[in-house]
Design a protein around this motif. Structure first.
Motif, PDB file in Angstrom:
ATOM      1  N   ARG A  96       0.831  -1.207   0.000  1.00  0.00           N
ATOM      2  CA  ARG A  96       0.000   0.000   0.000  1.00  0.00           C
ATOM      3  C   ARG A  96       0.863   1.253   0.000  1.00  0.00           C
ATOM      4  O   ARG A  96       0.569   2.234  -0.683  1.00  0.00           O
ATOM      5  N   HIS A 114      -4.759   0.910 -13.042  1.00  0.00           N
ATOM      6  CA  HIS A 114      -5.892   0.092 -13.458  1.00  0.00           C
ATOM      7  C   HIS A 114      -5.674  -0.475 -14.862  1.00  0.00           C
ATOM      8  O   HIS A 114      -6.059  -1.616 -15.145  1.00  0.00           O
ATOM      9  N   SER A 127      -6.592  -7.064  -5.654  1.00  0.00           N
ATOM     10  CA  SER A 127      -7.649  -6.232  -5.073  1.00  0.00           C
ATOM     11  C   SER A 127      -7.073  -5.118  -4.214  1.00  0.00           C
ATOM     12  O   SER A 127      -7.539  -3.973  -4.260  1.00  0.00           O
ATOM     13  N   ARG A 130      -5.584  -2.424  -6.499  1.00  0.00           N
ATOM     14  CA  ARG A 130      -6.632  -1.658  -7.169  1.00  0.00           C
ATOM     15  C   ARG A 130      -7.299  -0.685  -6.196  1.00  0.00           C
ATOM     16  O   ARG A 130      -7.491   0.490  -6.515  1.00  0.00           O
ATOM     17  N   ARG A 131      -7.639  -1.174  -5.009  1.00  0.00           N
ATOM     18  CA  ARG A 131      -8.315  -0.322  -4.022  1.00  0.00           C
ATOM     19  C   ARG A 131      -7.409   0.820  -3.580  1.00  0.00           C
ATOM     20  O   ARG A 131      -7.852   1.972  -3.441  1.00  0.00           O
ATOM     21  N   THR A 132      -6.132   0.522  -3.362  1.00  0.00           N
ATOM     22  CA  THR A 132      -5.193   1.562  -2.949  1.00  0.00           C
ATOM     23  C   THR A 132      -5.012   2.601  -4.041  1.00  0.00           C
ATOM     24  O   THR A 132      -4.956   3.808  -3.775  1.00  0.00           O
ATOM     25  N   GLU A 134      -7.201   3.427  -6.321  1.00  0.00           N
ATOM     26  CA  GLU A 134      -8.419   4.242  -6.388  1.00  0.00           C
ATOM     27  C   GLU A 134      -8.399   5.334  -5.323  1.00  0.00           C
ATOM     28  O   GLU A 134      -8.712   6.495  -5.604  1.00  0.00           O
ATOM     29  N   ASP A 135      -8.014   4.961  -4.102  1.00  0.00           N
ATOM     30  CA  ASP A 135      -7.962   5.949  -3.025  1.00  0.00           C
ATOM     31  C   ASP A 135      -6.850   6.971  -3.268  1.00  0.00           C
ATOM     32  O   ASP A 135      -7.034   8.171  -3.028  1.00  0.00           O
ATOM     33  N   ASP A 150      -9.941   3.586   5.678  1.00  0.00           N
ATOM     34  CA  ASP A 150     -10.394   2.247   6.072  1.00  0.00           C
ATOM     35  C   ASP A 150     -11.236   2.323   7.347  1.00  0.00           C
ATOM     36  O   ASP A 150     -12.274   1.664   7.466  1.00  0.00           O
ATOM     37  N   ARG A 153     -14.747   3.822   6.640  1.00  0.00           N
ATOM     38  CA  ARG A 153     -15.648   2.898   5.947  1.00  0.00           C
ATOM     39  C   ARG A 153     -16.144   1.799   6.868  1.00  0.00           C
ATOM     40  O   ARG A 153     -17.323   1.432   6.829  1.00  0.00           O
TER      41      ARG A 153
END
Length: 248
Positions: A96, A114, A127, A130-132, A134-135, A150, A153
């Motif tokens: 991350r 991406h 995953s 990708r999530r990191t 995006e943020d 995190d 959420r």
């Protein structure tokens, strides 16, 4: 170091390129110095004997769009370098941090990672990367900010904006770490390191703050990771005071 990298690529074979953290460093990534040289080689090619300090990785997918052939030694492009680095490091937290640093230091932006992930369907930590990304593309550039998102959420708090731009009373542009725009609540995340972060956080908690104020914190990275209940309590109180109500 450059000479060592050239020797490493030559030793691995004509199809080899610098990859992962080594390639990212060649693109300008700071804060991840390593004496290990990561070399990437297409799976069908045979490698030669490698000198000490060289770590060989193999891949079944290395297209022209992933490689910079101009100059020596050849290396993977920034987005591919960060994806590989994130899947090769030891821990998820390191992965991350590498991805966040790539955005923070402007090696990549937007949906660069991406596009790589869409071509590479068998990526370790896919995953998480990708999530990191995006943020980070949304403005959360430090690991402490990612950890805070995190928490938000998981606690069911509203989704904030990251690195939102506002103008102060003098008309100057200000960047806000976390901005709950609808409720005008600003949260500052301090990524700096204190010699004794636990003591520093205890001192900050002893300071008297108005309940429900719209600038809870600032929260040091240590508190986000080690005292999340207090952090969430202060942020939740500020949001509720500003009119937010939790969904039933």
């Amino acid at each position: 170091m450059l000479f060592h990298q050239e020797i490493a690529v030559l030793a691995a074979g004509p199809a080899a390129v610098l990859g992962g953290l080594t390639a990212a460093q060649a693109w300008g990534l700071r804060g991840y110095d390593s004496r290990i040289v990561d070399v990437l080689l297409p799976a069908p090619h045979q490698s030669r004997a490698l000198p000490p300090g060289v770590r060989l990785h193999r891949t079944t997918l290395l297209g022209e769009e992933d490689v910079l052939h101009v100059g020596q030694p050849p290396r993977t492009m920034p987005a591919r370098s960060l994806v590989d680095a994130a899947q090769w490091v030891v821990t998820d937290e390191q992965a991350r941090a590498v991805v966040a640093a790539g955005f923070q230091q402007r090696l990549v932006g937007g949906d660069d990672l991406h596009m790589v992930l869409n071509r590479m369907l068998r990526v370790r930590r896919r995953s998480l990367i990708r999530r990191t990304a995006e943020d980070a593309a949304g403005g959360a550039h430090s690991l402490a900010e990612l950890d805070f998102l995190d928490l938000v959420r998981r606690a069911g708090l509203p989704e904030p904006s990251r690195q939102a731009v506002r103008r102060d009373a003098d008309g100057r542009r200000r960047y806000l770490d976390v901005w709950f725009g609808r409720w005008r609540v600003h949260v500052e995340i301090d990524g700096g390191q204190h010699l004794d972060p636990a003591t520093a956080w205890a001192d900050m908690r002893r300071q008297k703050r108005p309940v429900g104020r719209r600038r809870p914190g600032p929260f040091p990275a240590w508190a986000v990771r080690n005292d999340p209940r207090t952090v969430l309590a202060q942020v939740g109180a500020a949001l509720r005071a500003a009119g937010w109500t939790a969904s039933p």
